[in-house]
Design a protein around this motif. Structure first.
Motif, PDB file in Angstrom:
ATOM      1  N   ASN A 186       0.844  -1.193   0.000  1.00 30.91           N
ATOM      2  CA  ASN A 186       0.000   0.000   0.000  1.00 30.91           C
ATOM      3  C   ASN A 186       0.881   1.244   0.000  1.00 30.91           C
ATOM      4  O   ASN A 186       1.112   1.872   1.030  1.00 30.91           O
ATOM      5  CB  ASN A 186      -0.928  -0.015   1.219  1.00 30.91           C
ATOM      6  N   ASN A 187       1.369   1.590  -1.188  1.00 27.62           N
ATOM      7  CA  ASN A 187       2.256   2.740  -1.352  1.00 27.62           C
ATOM      8  C   ASN A 187       1.554   3.919  -2.022  1.00 27.62           C
ATOM      9  O   ASN A 187       2.214   4.841  -2.498  1.00 27.62           O
ATOM     10  CB  ASN A 187       3.476   2.344  -2.195  1.00 27.62           C
ATOM     11  N   HIS A 188       0.237   3.879  -2.056  1.00 29.55           N
ATOM     12  CA  HIS A 188      -0.493   4.880  -2.842  1.00 29.55           C
ATOM     13  C   HIS A 188      -0.364   6.295  -2.273  1.00 29.55           C
ATOM     14  O   HIS A 188      -0.351   7.266  -3.032  1.00 29.55           O
ATOM     15  CB  HIS A 188      -1.963   4.478  -2.965  1.00 29.55           C
ATOM     16  N   LEU A 189      -0.264   6.423  -0.948  1.00 25.92           N
ATOM     17  CA  LEU A 189      -0.078   7.761  -0.376  1.00 25.92           C
ATOM     18  C   LEU A 189       1.264   8.338  -0.810  1.00 25.92           C
ATOM     19  O   LEU A 189       1.350   9.524  -1.166  1.00 25.92           O
ATOM     20  CB  LEU A 189      -0.167   7.698   1.151  1.00 25.92           C
ATOM     21  N   HIS A 190       2.298   7.510  -0.797  1.00 26.03           N
ATOM     22  CA  HIS A 190       3.623   7.950  -1.253  1.00 26.03           C
ATOM     23  C   HIS A 190       3.564   8.383  -2.720  1.00 26.03           C
ATOM     24  O   HIS A 190       4.118   9.423  -3.093  1.00 26.03           O
ATOM     25  CB  HIS A 190       4.630   6.815  -1.077  1.00 26.03           C
ATOM     26  N   TYR A 191       2.875   7.581  -3.548  1.00 25.74           N
ATOM     27  CA  TYR A 191       2.753   7.928  -4.968  1.00 25.74           C
ATOM     28  C   TYR A 191       1.981   9.234  -5.145  1.00 25.74           C
ATOM     29  O   TYR A 191       2.337  10.075  -5.982  1.00 25.74           O
ATOM     30  CB  TYR A 191       2.048   6.813  -5.733  1.00 25.74           C
ATOM     31  N   ALA A 192       0.908   9.404  -4.367  1.00 28.94           N
ATOM     32  CA  ALA A 192       0.096  10.617  -4.479  1.00 28.94           C
ATOM     33  C   ALA A 192       0.927  11.847  -4.127  1.00 28.94           C
ATOM     34  O   ALA A 192       0.882  12.867  -4.838  1.00 28.94           O
ATOM     35  CB  ALA A 192      -1.123  10.509  -3.565  1.00 28.94           C
ATOM     36  N   ILE A 193       1.683  11.762  -3.028  1.00 29.22           N
ATOM     37  CA  ILE A 193       2.520  12.891  -2.618  1.00 29.22           C
ATOM     38  C   ILE A 193       3.538  13.218  -3.707  1.00 29.22           C
ATOM     39  O   ILE A 193       3.802  14.394  -4.016  1.00 29.22           O
ATOM     40  CB  ILE A 193       3.222  12.580  -1.282  1.00 29.22           C
ATOM     41  N   THR A 194       4.112  12.184  -4.316  1.00 28.05           N
ATOM     42  CA  THR A 194       5.091  12.387  -5.392  1.00 28.05           C
ATOM     43  C   THR A 194       4.477  13.143  -6.564  1.00 28.05           C
ATOM     44  O   THR A 194       5.049  14.113  -7.069  1.00 28.05           O
ATOM     45  CB  THR A 194       5.635  11.027  -5.884  1.00 28.05           C
ATOM     46  N   TRP A 195       3.283  12.710  -6.994  1.00 30.21           N
ATOM     47  CA  TRP A 195       2.618  13.374  -8.124  1.00 30.21           C
ATOM     48  C   TRP A 195       2.242  14.815  -7.780  1.00 30.21           C
ATOM     49  O   TRP A 195       2.406  15.722  -8.606  1.00 30.21           O
ATOM     50  CB  TRP A 195       1.393  12.589  -8.561  1.00 30.21           C
ATOM     51  N   PHE A 196       1.734  15.046  -6.572  1.00 32.24           N
ATOM     52  CA  PHE A 196       1.354  16.407  -6.181  1.00 32.24           C
ATOM     53  C   PHE A 196       2.575  17.308  -6.081  1.00 32.24           C
ATOM     54  O   PHE A 196       2.516  18.499  -6.440  1.00 32.24           O
ATOM     55  CB  PHE A 196       0.593  16.383  -4.851  1.00 32.24           C
ATOM     56  N   CYS A 197       3.688  16.766  -5.603  1.00 35.32           N
ATOM     57  CA  CYS A 197       4.925  17.548  -5.551  1.00 35.32           C
ATOM     58  C   CYS A 197       5.410  17.906  -6.953  1.00 35.32           C
ATOM     59  O   CYS A 197       5.889  19.031  -7.200  1.00 35.32           O
ATOM     60  CB  CYS A 197       6.014  16.774  -4.803  1.00 35.32           C
ATOM     61  N   MET A 198       5.288  16.976  -7.865  1.00 35.93           N
ATOM     62  CA  MET A 198       5.668  17.257  -9.249  1.00 35.93           C
ATOM     63  C   MET A 198       4.769  18.344  -9.840  1.00 35.93           C
ATOM     64  O   MET A 198       5.248  19.246 -10.541  1.00 35.93           O
ATOM     65  CB  MET A 198       5.571  15.984 -10.090  1.00 35.93           C
ATOM     66  N   SER A 199       3.466  18.282  -9.539  1.00 35.66           N
ATOM     67  CA  SER A 199       2.538  19.295 -10.032  1.00 35.66           C
ATOM     68  C   SER A 199       2.900  20.671  -9.480  1.00 35.66           C
ATOM     69  O   SER A 199       2.925  21.670 -10.214  1.00 35.66           O
ATOM     70  CB  SER A 199       1.104  18.923  -9.627  1.00 35.66           C
ATOM     71  N   PHE A 200       3.207  20.708  -8.179  1.00 36.53           N
ATOM     72  CA  PHE A 200       3.602  21.969  -7.547  1.00 36.53           C
ATOM     73  C   PHE A 200       4.901  22.496  -8.159  1.00 36.53           C
ATOM     74  O   PHE A 200       5.055  23.710  -8.384  1.00 36.53           O
ATOM     75  CB  PHE A 200       3.756  21.748  -6.045  1.00 36.53           C
ATOM     76  N   SER A 201       5.830  21.588  -8.456  1.00 39.94           N
ATOM     77  CA  SER A 201       7.114  21.995  -9.053  1.00 39.94           C
ATOM     78  C   SER A 201       6.907  22.605 -10.429  1.00 39.94           C
ATOM     79  O   SER A 201       7.529  23.629 -10.769  1.00 39.94           O
ATOM     80  CB  SER A 201       8.046  20.789  -9.152  1.00 39.94           C
ATOM     81  N   PHE A 202       6.044  21.990 -11.233  1.00 37.60           N
ATOM     82  CA  PHE A 202       5.763  22.540 -12.557  1.00 37.60           C
ATOM     83  C   PHE A 202       5.117  23.925 -12.444  1.00 37.60           C
ATOM     84  O   PHE A 202       5.409  24.828 -13.243  1.00 37.60           O
ATOM     85  CB  PHE A 202       4.837  21.608 -13.346  1.00 37.60           C
ATOM     86  N   LEU A 203       4.251  24.086 -11.441  1.00 35.27           N
ATOM     87  CA  LEU A 203       3.612  25.388 -11.245  1.00 35.27           C
ATOM     88  C   LEU A 203       4.638  26.438 -10.858  1.00 35.27           C
ATOM     89  O   LEU A 203       4.619  27.575 -11.378  1.00 35.27           O
ATOM     90  CB  LEU A 203       2.532  25.275 -10.160  1.00 35.27           C
ATOM     91  N   ILE A 204       5.578  26.085  -9.958  1.00 33.88           N
ATOM     92  CA  ILE A 204       6.633  27.016  -9.558  1.00 33.88           C
ATOM     93  C   ILE A 204       7.513  27.391 -10.755  1.00 33.88           C
ATOM     94  O   ILE A 204       7.863  28.564 -10.957  1.00 33.88           O
ATOM     95  CB  ILE A 204       7.497  26.414  -8.426  1.00 33.88           C
ATOM     96  N   LEU A 205       7.864  26.396 -11.559  1.00 34.06           N
ATOM     97  CA  LEU A 205       8.676  26.669 -12.752  1.00 34.06           C
ATOM     98  C   LEU A 205       7.954  27.633 -13.687  1.00 34.06           C
ATOM     99  O   LEU A 205       8.572  28.523 -14.289  1.00 34.06           O
ATOM    100  CB  LEU A 205       8.979  25.357 -13.481  1.00 34.06           C
TER     101      LEU A 205
END
Length: 221
Positions: A193-212
């Motif tokens: 059950n690694n889905h929370l880890h995966y979700a955090i990873t995707w949301f962090c990537m989304s935030f990073s793209f927004l910052i860029l």
């Protein structure tokens, strides 16, 4: 500055990663419910199969005949990190209904024993209900020539064994087998059950793209 082009570049990345993060949260909720249902197996009492309202992970008991003349094998299965094979046989209840019974797991070097074993015997079994899952993208195709299966496609199995199987569910056996080296299913789950880890990873990537994107706009005013 024309921001239309950078929006076209960054916006899809932000949206896609947000959607993937939300999907992982949905999967997290689904997996938690699955684990909770599975954990109830160890606490619940079995109900008579023929009288039960069928649902996944329902703990059942029934009496009938196990017919190993009609059997299939699921290779590439592991138990406690060891490679092995699962054996599934025809099970005929005392009321005449026919089910696929996953009898359990054995080591690869015991395959010759089960391949030649055509025992037919009556038994009271305790187990639980499982619904078939769709094959994942990388799941190998079932090899009917070698009687090696990777998905519980009950309609195809029914045709292969030439028996009218119940096609909505199969049974995972929990009660002890007559062979000590055929290990039945356990109520202890092994779900990752690694889905929370995966979700955090995707949301962090989304935030990073927004910052860029915001940095790009600031530098190109």
């Amino acid at each position: 500055m024309n921001i239309f082009k950078p929006i076209l570049i960054f916006l899809p990345f932000v949206l896609v990663t947000l959607i993937l993060g939300a999907w992982q949260l949905y999967r997290l909720d689904w997996k938690n419910n699955l684990i909770e249902s599975f954990n109830l197996l160890g606490k619940s009492n079995p109900v008579e199969l023929e009288d039960a309202e069928i649902k996944e992970f329902l703990k059942i008991k029934t009496t009938g005949t196990i017919n190993r003349k009609k059997k299939i094998f699921f290779p590439a299965k592991t138990l406690n990190g060891k490679a092995g094979i699962r054996l599934a046989s025809e099970f005929i209840s005392n009321k005449g209904k026919i089910y696929l019974l996953d009898e359990g797991w054995f080591k690869n070097n015991d395959r010759s024993y089960f391949k030649s074993n055509n025992d037919v015997f009556e038994e009271v079994i305790v187990g639980y209900i499982r619904f078939p899952r769709k094959a994942k993208f990388f799941t190998p195709s079932n090899n009917l020539r070698n009687n090696e299966w990777y998905t519980y496609n009950l309609n195809t199995i029914s045709d292969f064994l030439n028996i009218p199987l119940e096609n909505k569910f199969f049974i995972k056996k929990m009660s002890v087998n007559k062979e000590v080296f055929l290990i039945p299913s356990s109520h202890r789950h092994e779900f990752r059950n690694n889905h929370l880890h995966y979700a955090i990873t995707w949301f962090c990537m989304s935030f990073s793209f927004l910052i860029l994107f915001l940095v790009y706009l600031k530098k190109n005013k």
